[in-house]
Design a protein around this motif. Structure first.
Motif, PDB file in Angstrom:
ATOM      1  N   ALA A  20      -2.386   1.727   5.597  1.00 37.76           N
ATOM      2  CA  ALA A  20      -4.429   2.697   5.913  1.00 37.76           C
ATOM      3  C   ALA A  20      -4.703   2.369   7.516  1.00 37.76           C
ATOM      4  CB  ALA A  20      -5.573   1.840   4.849  1.00 37.76           C
ATOM      5  N   LEU A  21      -4.790   1.268   8.072  1.00 37.46           N
ATOM      6  CA  LEU A  21      -5.094   0.048   9.620  1.00 37.46           C
ATOM      7  C   LEU A  21      -4.443   1.327  10.335  1.00 37.46           C
ATOM      8  CD1 LEU A  21      -7.025  -1.151  11.225  1.00 37.46           C
ATOM      9  CD2 LEU A  21      -5.213  -2.925  11.048  1.00 37.46           C
ATOM     10  N   LEU A  23      -2.847   4.617   9.272  1.00 36.94           N
ATOM     11  CA  LEU A  23      -3.746   5.551  10.092  1.00 36.94           C
ATOM     12  C   LEU A  23      -4.892   6.210  10.665  1.00 36.94           C
ATOM     13  CD1 LEU A  23      -3.052   8.773   8.720  1.00 36.94           C
ATOM     14  CD2 LEU A  23      -4.265   7.779   6.457  1.00 36.94           C
ATOM     15  N   ALA A  24      -5.750   5.322  10.203  1.00 38.22           N
ATOM     16  CA  ALA A  24      -6.961   5.601  11.096  1.00 38.22           C
ATOM     17  C   ALA A  24      -6.782   5.217  12.804  1.00 38.22           C
ATOM     18  CB  ALA A  24      -7.491   3.830  10.742  1.00 38.22           C
ATOM     19  N   VAL A  25      -6.043   4.348  12.855  1.00 33.31           N
ATOM     20  CA  VAL A  25      -6.202   4.208  14.908  1.00 33.31           C
ATOM     21  C   VAL A  25      -5.369   5.998  14.996  1.00 33.31           C
ATOM     22  CG1 VAL A  25      -4.912   2.966  16.308  1.00 33.31           C
ATOM     23  CG2 VAL A  25      -5.717   2.158  14.677  1.00 33.31           C
ATOM     24  N   ILE A  27      -5.940   8.757  13.530  1.00 33.58           N
ATOM     25  CA  ILE A  27      -6.744   9.997  13.411  1.00 33.58           C
ATOM     26  C   ILE A  27      -7.529   9.930  14.998  1.00 33.58           C
ATOM     27  CG2 ILE A  27      -8.200  10.412  12.461  1.00 33.58           C
ATOM     28  CD1 ILE A  27      -6.892  10.477   9.570  1.00 33.58           C
ATOM     29  N   GLY A  28      -7.823   8.566  15.049  1.00 29.64           N
ATOM     30  CA  GLY A  28      -8.761   8.123  15.701  1.00 29.64           C
ATOM     31  C   GLY A  28      -8.345   8.982  17.206  1.00 29.64           C
ATOM     32  N   TRP A  38      -5.498  17.568  14.215  1.00 30.47           N
ATOM     33  CA  TRP A  38      -5.541  16.701  13.041  1.00 30.47           C
ATOM     34  C   TRP A  38      -6.400  15.793  12.465  1.00 30.47           C
ATOM     35  CZ3 TRP A  38     -10.502  13.723  12.794  1.00 30.47           C
ATOM     36  CH2 TRP A  38     -11.539  15.000  12.725  1.00 30.47           C
ATOM     37  N   GLY A  42      -4.379  14.029   9.626  1.00 32.29           N
ATOM     38  CA  GLY A  42      -5.623  13.486   8.687  1.00 32.29           C
ATOM     39  C   GLY A  42      -5.285  13.018   7.254  1.00 32.29           C
ATOM     40  N   LEU A  46      -4.117  10.162   4.278  1.00 35.37           N
ATOM     41  CA  LEU A  46      -4.912   9.819   3.359  1.00 35.37           C
ATOM     42  C   LEU A  46      -4.195  10.362   1.853  1.00 35.37           C
ATOM     43  CD1 LEU A  46      -8.169   9.988   4.508  1.00 35.37           C
ATOM     44  CD2 LEU A  46      -7.339   8.347   4.782  1.00 35.37           C
TER      45      LEU A  46
END
Length: 696
Positions: A20-21, A23-25, A27-28, A38, A42, A46
């Motif tokens: 999850a971390l 994926l968050a990076v 997407i950012g 994007w 993303g 999820l």
């Protein structure tokens, strides 16, 4: 029906968090660089994480449960006085009606009697038991219908809902209580015994009843002596014990007009009467083997003061030995047998014969001493059958038998007669012996033949069935004759010995009128909730026992023979208080527990003891004299008592009837959604590229 989403990850939760971390990076970064698609990529990531979390839906089917209101009804002794029983029943009917009007609410009723023994009202114990029988999550409220006088407050349980007290009694109630603040367990006969008492007033006492009151004092059920005592102050009452053994002393004050109850107007004190010192005069006619037996017996008892008079040299013997070498001091015969004879509890003549040492005047004074309540024991030797016998003196008028001048020199086993098996002096001495078998002790070898008088009681026989031990009552006193001087053979262990010590001890104590050795007696004793009535008699079976209970009611008990001359009846489950027993001839009293039970120590209804506990739950204390308050539902945490109402807190408890779990989405749905988002992102990027090429 309720639904709940559950998670059961397909991979370790830590690894899922790392993904999850990442994926968050990603997407950012894509958003920061403005990459096309994007958001769709993303969303696909999820969805992959959600699928790995493996969500499922739990569906519960629930059935609502009713709320429970617990009502503990105090029916202890203090709740059965005055108007309280009627108040209790009226309040119960009102509470039942109020609970019936509350939606989805049930009433549980627990009735509480007196605690075991004298423990009093155990309200908190009863409440704890009631809570243990019910699911605490369903308890919406608790009601105590009581006078508020409980005796187990430290046992209060953890309360899950508001607690209320419906208080019985009336505001104008008042009561008077008699308290014994100090009483000895034993007292010395002949000396006043001091007891400390106090009359207490409780509640709204009328002014005219606060000054003094009449107090009745009676011993062993005898006629009461009345005195006037102040109220509210400790008073010291001197009492003379009439006899040895247990003395039951009852103090009582008459009920006053308007008093709540008279159950605490009396108090019973049991005092064991003991003699300060038992004074015994032992007169030995001449030194012999059995003389030390009597001396050792009497000296072994620390409560006995023994004066031993032994004739070492009779007047007719002239051997030239100076008197100063026979005795250190001159024996004070005049002082003992004339001036101070009444100070002795028992006089024993051991093989004594007339030699002129004790003049006839002295012996006549001993006869008079017996008739006025003294005791004489004659242990006869061969001299009792001679011309110098004590029978040929003024003592003959009180002796129980006449010697025949015959002395039997032969071995024999002392035997207990049928009468002796009933008499306390000799009963059960041969316990365990089969009837008809010889007694389990050694023989004696000398018997003085005597002819008993009609009133004499022959309790033991010797050779050829002739009297050995005779007992008699003369006037106010008692006389015993042991027609042998060889009891010492038992103490020496000859042929196994015998119960010499116990026989002589009982004999001496019977002559000194110890109550436990009375042959005709009615004894009542109360222990552990059981009243035991014992009738000792040498005659036929006694009549029925009439028992008067503490509340004045009577019942009849039929005695049963438990041993020769001993009849017994028992009353199990007897209540606390003073019992009076009559068998038609004798009276007896017994105190079972305290005469005023713990329930009657405080009889005025009050909520002071329970108020802190009740207030801690938000509940209230209400007197039902002014009417039973309404019951209404309140939310948890809100005040649960107000003017004219008491509150309960609905718990909304339920029972789960069925549970089913199914996946949030099937695996192909997750895969399809991820693919759809990824394809959407690819198409979106392609369109953006075509649009960018056309514009150039």
């Amino acid at each position: 029906m309720t639904r709940e989403i559950l998670y059961d990850p397909l991979i370790a939760p830590v690894l899922l968090g790392v993904l999850a971390l990442v994926l968050a990076v990603a997407i950012g970064v894509a958003f920061w660089r403005g990459l096309t698609g994007w958001a769709l990529r993303g969303a696909a990531g999820l969805l992959v994480l959600a699928a790995l979390a493996n969500p499922s839906v739990q569906i519960e089917n629930r059935a609502a449960l009713s709320d429970i209101v617990i009502l503990v009804i105090d029916e202890s002794a203090s709740q059965r006085i005055g108007v309280r029983p009627a108040q209790t029943e009226a309040a119960l009917a009102r509470v039942e009606a109020e609970v019936a009007q509350l939606p989805n609410t049930e009433l549980r009723i627990l009735r509480l009697g007196d605690g075991p023994g004298n423990e009093g009202s155990l309200l908190m114990t009863a409440l704890s038991e009631a809570l243990a029988d019910e699911p605490r999550a369903r308890v919406a409220g608790m009601l105590l219908l009581s006078d508020g006088q409980l005796h187990d407050l430290p046992r209060a349980p953890d309360l899950p809902a508001p607690l209320h007290l419906l208080l019985t009694g009336e505001a104008q109630d008042w009561d008077r209580r008699l308290v014994v603040t100090n009483a000895p367990s034993f007292g010395i006969m002949g000396e006043p015994v001091s007891l400390t008492l106090r009359l207490e007033n409780q509640g709204a006492v009328p002014p005219e009843l606060q000054g003094s009151a009449e107090l009745d004092i009676s011993i062993d059920g005898a006629e009461a002596r009345r005195v006037t005592v102040p109220v509210g102050r400790d008073i010291t009452v001197p009492v003379d014990l009439p006899h040895g053994g247990m003395n039951v002393i009852r103090f009582a004050t008459a009920p006053a007009a308007g008093e709540l109850t008279d159950r605490n107007n009396a108090a019973v004190v049991r005092i064991n009467g003991v003699r300060d010192r038992l004074r015994v005069l032992l007169v030995s006619g001449e030194p012999h083997a059995g003389e030390r037996t009597w001396r050792n017996l009497l000296k072994s008892d620390s409560s006995v003061d023994l004066v031993h008079f032994t004739i070492l040299r009779p007047p007719e013997k002239q051997d030239g030995v100076p008197v100063t070498e026979l005795s250190l001091i001159a024996f004070p015969t005049r002082e003992l047998f004339l001036e101070k004879i009444d100070e002795f509890d028992l006089i024993i003549f051991d093989r004594y014969k007339r030699r002129g040492i004790l003049p006839a005047l002295y012996l006549d004074n001993i006869r008079n001493y017996v008739e006025q309540g003294g005791a004489v024991l004659v242990a006869a030797g061969p001299d009792f059958a001679s011309a110098a016998s004590l029978f040929h003196s003024p003592l003959a008028e009180v002796l129980p038998a006449e010697p025949t001048a015959q002395v039997l020199e032969q071995g024999f086993h002392p035997t207990i007669t049928d009468l002796g098996r009933k008499h306390p002096v000799t009963e059960a001495l041969d316990a365990g012996t089969v009837p008809g078998d010889p007694p389990p002790w050694g023989r004696w070898f000398r018997l003085i033949d005597v002819t008993p008088y009609p009133d004499a009681e022959v309790v033991m026989t010797g050779a050829e069935g002739r009297p050995l031990l005779l007992l008699d009552r003369v006037g106010e006193g008692r006389v015993a004759l042991l027609a042998s001087d060889q009891a010492w053979l038992w103490s020496r262990g000859f042929e196994g010995g015998g119960p010499q010590l116990e026989l002589l001890r009982r004999l001496a104590h019977w002559m000194m009128k110890e109550p436990e050795l009375e042959e005709e007696a009615l004894v009542a004793d109360g222990q552990d909730g059981t009243l035991t009535i014992t009738r000792r008699t040498l005659g036929e079976a006694p009549g029925a026992f009439e028992v008067t209970r503490p509340d004045g009611t009577t019942l009849t008990l039929e005695p049963e023979q438990v041993a020769p001359g001993r009849f017994e009846a028992r009353l199990d489950g007897a209540g606390i208080g003073l019992y009076r027993v009559n068998d038609g001839e004798r009276d007896a009293v017994a105190a079972l527990g305290p005469s005023a039970p713990r329930e009657f120590e405080q009889t005025i209804a009050s909520g002071d003891l329970l108020d802190p506990l009740v207030a801690g739950t938000g509940g209230g204390v209400r007197r039902i004299e002014a009417g039973v308050p309404d019951l209404r539902a309140v939310r948890p945490g809100r005040p649960a008592a107000g003017r004219g109402w008491l509150g309960i807190t609905p718990r909304e408890a339920y029972r789960t009837t069925d549970i089913s779990v199914r996946p949030f989405l099937p695996g192909w749905a997750w895969l399809g959604l991820v693919a759809a988002f990824l394809i959407g992102a690819w198409l979106w990027e392609g369109r953006r590229r075509v649009s960018a090429a056309g514009s150039t």
